[in-house]
Design a protein around this motif. Structure first.
Motif, PDB file in Angstrom:
ATOM      1  N   VAL A 190     -41.460  49.753  62.248  1.00 47.77           N
ATOM      2  CA  VAL A 190     -41.967  50.357  61.015  1.00 47.77           C
ATOM      3  C   VAL A 190     -40.786  50.671  60.101  1.00 47.77           C
ATOM      4  N   LEU A 191     -40.866  50.213  58.866  1.00 49.53           N
ATOM      5  CA  LEU A 191     -39.820  50.452  57.865  1.00 49.53           C
ATOM      6  C   LEU A 191     -40.239  51.502  56.844  1.00 49.53           C
ATOM      7  N   GLU A 192     -41.540  51.558  56.551  1.00 51.06           N
ATOM      8  CA  GLU A 192     -42.032  52.441  55.501  1.00 51.06           C
ATOM      9  C   GLU A 192     -43.544  52.587  55.661  1.00 51.06           C
ATOM     10  N   ILE A 193     -44.075  53.725  55.227  1.00 55.07           N
ATOM     11  CA  ILE A 193     -45.521  53.921  55.269  1.00 55.07           C
ATOM     12  C   ILE A 193     -46.026  54.311  53.885  1.00 55.07           C
ATOM     13  N   GLU A 194     -47.306  54.052  53.655  1.00 51.28           N
ATOM     14  CA  GLU A 194     -47.948  54.432  52.399  1.00 51.28           C
ATOM     15  C   GLU A 194     -49.232  55.196  52.709  1.00 51.28           C
ATOM     16  N   LEU A 195     -49.422  56.313  52.039  1.00 53.65           N
ATOM     17  CA  LEU A 195     -50.581  57.175  52.236  1.00 53.65           C
ATOM     18  C   LEU A 195     -51.310  57.385  50.923  1.00 53.65           C
ATOM     19  N   GLN A 196     -52.622  57.474  50.991  1.00 50.90           N
ATOM     20  CA  GLN A 196     -53.421  57.821  49.811  1.00 50.90           C
ATOM     21  C   GLN A 196     -53.978  59.227  50.034  1.00 50.90           C
ATOM     22  N   LEU A 197     -53.503  60.178  49.244  1.00 49.29           N
ATOM     23  CA  LEU A 197     -53.907  61.571  49.397  1.00 49.29           C
ATOM     24  C   LEU A 197     -54.831  62.002  48.260  1.00 49.29           C
ATOM     25  N   ALA A 198     -55.479  63.134  48.458  1.00 46.39           N
ATOM     26  CA  ALA A 198     -56.402  63.671  47.449  1.00 46.39           C
ATOM     27  C   ALA A 198     -55.616  64.420  46.386  1.00 46.39           C
ATOM     28  N   CYS A 199     -56.024  64.260  45.127  1.00 50.39           N
ATOM     29  CA  CYS A 199     -55.283  64.851  44.006  1.00 50.39           C
ATOM     30  C   CYS A 199     -55.801  66.225  43.597  1.00 50.39           C
ATOM     31  N   ASP A 200     -56.832  66.736  44.288  1.00 50.98           N
ATOM     32  CA  ASP A 200     -57.413  68.025  43.876  1.00 50.98           C
ATOM     33  C   ASP A 200     -56.745  69.221  44.540  1.00 50.98           C
ATOM     34  N   GLY A 201     -55.708  68.973  45.340  1.00 51.21           N
ATOM     35  CA  GLY A 201     -54.986  70.071  45.970  1.00 51.21           C
ATOM     36  C   GLY A 201     -55.692  70.704  47.146  1.00 51.21           C
ATOM     37  N   LEU A 202     -56.828  70.121  47.550  1.00 53.40           N
ATOM     38  CA  LEU A 202     -57.596  70.681  48.664  1.00 53.40           C
ATOM     39  C   LEU A 202     -57.327  69.904  49.948  1.00 53.40           C
ATOM     40  N   SER A 203     -57.509  70.591  51.054  1.00 54.12           N
ATOM     41  CA  SER A 203     -57.273  70.005  52.365  1.00 54.12           C
ATOM     42  C   SER A 203     -58.328  68.971  52.711  1.00 54.12           C
ATOM     43  N   ALA A 204     -58.072  68.258  53.786  1.00 54.66           N
ATOM     44  CA  ALA A 204     -59.125  67.455  54.396  1.00 54.66           C
ATOM     45  C   ALA A 204     -60.179  68.409  54.947  1.00 54.66           C
ATOM     46  N   PRO A 205     -61.423  67.966  55.109  1.00 54.59           N
ATOM     47  CA  PRO A 205     -62.447  68.832  55.702  1.00 54.59           C
ATOM     48  C   PRO A 205     -62.004  69.332  57.078  1.00 54.59           C
ATOM     49  N   LEU A 206     -62.125  70.632  57.298  1.00 56.62           N
ATOM     50  CA  LEU A 206     -61.637  71.213  58.550  1.00 56.62           C
ATOM     51  C   LEU A 206     -62.627  70.961  59.673  1.00 56.62           C
ATOM     52  N   ARG A 207     -62.114  70.383  60.757  1.00 56.76           N
ATOM     53  CA  ARG A 207     -62.971  70.045  61.890  1.00 56.76           C
ATOM     54  C   ARG A 207     -62.522  70.717  63.172  1.00 56.76           C
ATOM     55  N   PHE A 208     -61.426  71.462  63.137  1.00 60.15           N
ATOM     56  CA  PHE A 208     -60.894  72.079  64.350  1.00 60.15           C
ATOM     57  C   PHE A 208     -61.208  73.563  64.370  1.00 60.15           C
ATOM     58  N   GLY A 209     -61.866  74.006  65.443  1.00 56.84           N
ATOM     59  CA  GLY A 209     -62.397  75.363  65.497  1.00 56.84           C
ATOM     60  C   GLY A 209     -61.394  76.458  65.249  1.00 56.84           C
ATOM     61  N   ALA A 210     -60.248  76.445  65.964  1.00 57.83           N
ATOM     62  CA  ALA A 210     -59.287  77.546  65.844  1.00 57.83           C
ATOM     63  C   ALA A 210     -58.728  77.645  64.432  1.00 57.83           C
TER      64      ALA A 210
END
Length: 373
Positions: A190-210
């Motif tokens: 792996v030389l480099e990675i590319e990610l597409q993130l959300a621009c609204d400043g909000l997290s991904a939907p939380l799925r982990f209980g703790a």
């Protein structure tokens, strides 16, 4: 391996490459374990990585590519290989589009921090994970209900057989739980990675209980400001000794040492019956288990503790111990050798198998040593 002086000379002629023969893997891994390779080749650009790995492959020598060294168990003593260290670490963030690119040697948590600071969301649950950006797609790193594959769009690879530097879609990596077709294969770097993130400043939907409970979530898949989620994740990880600290031996680990086992429903039921008979109804009814592709996912940490391996096991004098804060981490207390780690890992693996009939699988990559060797 005796260093090949001519090969080392040719490596040193590559732009953005530095070579030395003194570095040990203990200097490059978060476990602080591992012997000395024939040479360590430090590459400050993706092009240098391609040239160095290409030259080493052509010479027919063993090659180990290292980023942050957070997922490696390496043998003691002299090692019959050359180590290529990824020091290319540029990160670019386009806040308008949400597109993030990180070279393979970038510190992963710095990629997360930079993205969150730019108002982007989607990888905040992966805060505090040690290692480099280039390692994240190899085993599809994940935590708190999120995986890097959720946001990964493309990966730039050096294909070692074809000797080609190319971008490939994330879908071609066959990403799954702690898995990609890059893991263990050595087919590409792996030389480099590319990610597409959300621009609204909000997290991904939380799925982990703790994590959801700590943030006061009131319904499933609730979203919070990414910066707030990042801080809570870091707090939770520090409480488990999972944020690197050179002064804290509880963080001298490879993170979660075993993957959470996925078993069939019958096996999950049998485990629950054993827990019920040994610990009672309340413990059995609260046993962590989650629906997963291929069956039921159990908690490795939960099984380890109930099989007789509590935090701090075996004792305060042992060179390698179960973390005093997190049952799933095996820690170097400062004077350990790899053989000590292998011995404890084997004892825990065998103990859980004998007690519950479930065989735990180590998460790190093993170099020059095997759990059953």
């Amino acid at each position: 391996m005796t260093p090949d002086n001519e090969l080392i000379r040719r490596l040193g002629e590559i732009d953005a490459v530095r070579v030395d023969t003194e570095t040990r893997l203990a200097d490059l891994t978060t476990l602080r374990l591992g012997g000395r390779p024939a040479a360590t080749v430090r590459c400050a650009s993706p092009e240098a990585v391609c040239a160095a790995v290409g030259l080493l492959d052509a010479a027919g020598v063993g090659v180990l590519v290292v980023g942050g060294g957070s997922n490696l168990v390496v043998a003691d003593g002299g090692l019959d290989l050359y180590v290529v260290v990824l020091e290319c670490d540029e990160v670019s963030v386009d806040a308008a589009s949400g597109l993030v690119r990180a070279q393979a040697g970038a510190v992963w948590d710095e990629v997360v921090a930079t993205s969150v600071a730019a108002g982007l969301g989607g990888i905040e649950c992966l805060s505090g994970i040690p290692g480099s950006a280039g390692a994240t797609p190899v085993q599809n790193v994940g935590a708190y209900g999120a995986e890097v594959g959720d946001r990964l769009t493309r990966v730039r690879l050096w294909d070692r057989a074809r000797r080609v530097d190319e971008w490939v879609p994330a879908a071609s990596l066959e990403l799954a739980y702690r898995w990609s077709n890059l893991k263990y294969s050595g087919r590409a770097v792996v030389l480099e990675i590319e990610l597409q993130l959300a621009c609204d400043g909000l997290s991904a939907p939380l799925r982990f209980g703790a994590l959801a409970r700590a943030l006061g979530a009131e319904h499933a898949d609730e979203r919070f400001p990414a910066a707030q989620v990042r801080e809570e994740v870091l707090k939770l990880r520090r409480g488990k000794g999972m944020v690197l600290d050179a002064a804290d031996h509880d963080t001298w680990s490879a993170g979660s040492f075993f993957t959470n086992p996925v078993v069939d429903a019958e096996t999950a039921g049998a485990v629950c019956d054993i827990v019920r008979a040994t610990y009672g109804d309340a413990e059995a009814d609260g046993m962590p288990r989650y629906a997963a592709p291929g069956g039921v996912k159990l908690s490795a940490a939960w099984l380890i503790e109930r099989a007789g391996f509590p935090r701090g096991y075996p004792d305060a004098e042992a060179p390698v111990r179960v973390s005093t804060r997190h049952t799933l981490a095996l820690t170097n207390r400062g004077g350990a050798r790899t053989a000590d780690l292998v011995g404890l890992a084997r004892e825990i693996r065998d103990g859980v198998r004998d007690y519950f009939g479930v065989t735990l699988v180590p998460e790190p990559v093993w170099v020059g040593v095997e759990l059953d060797g």
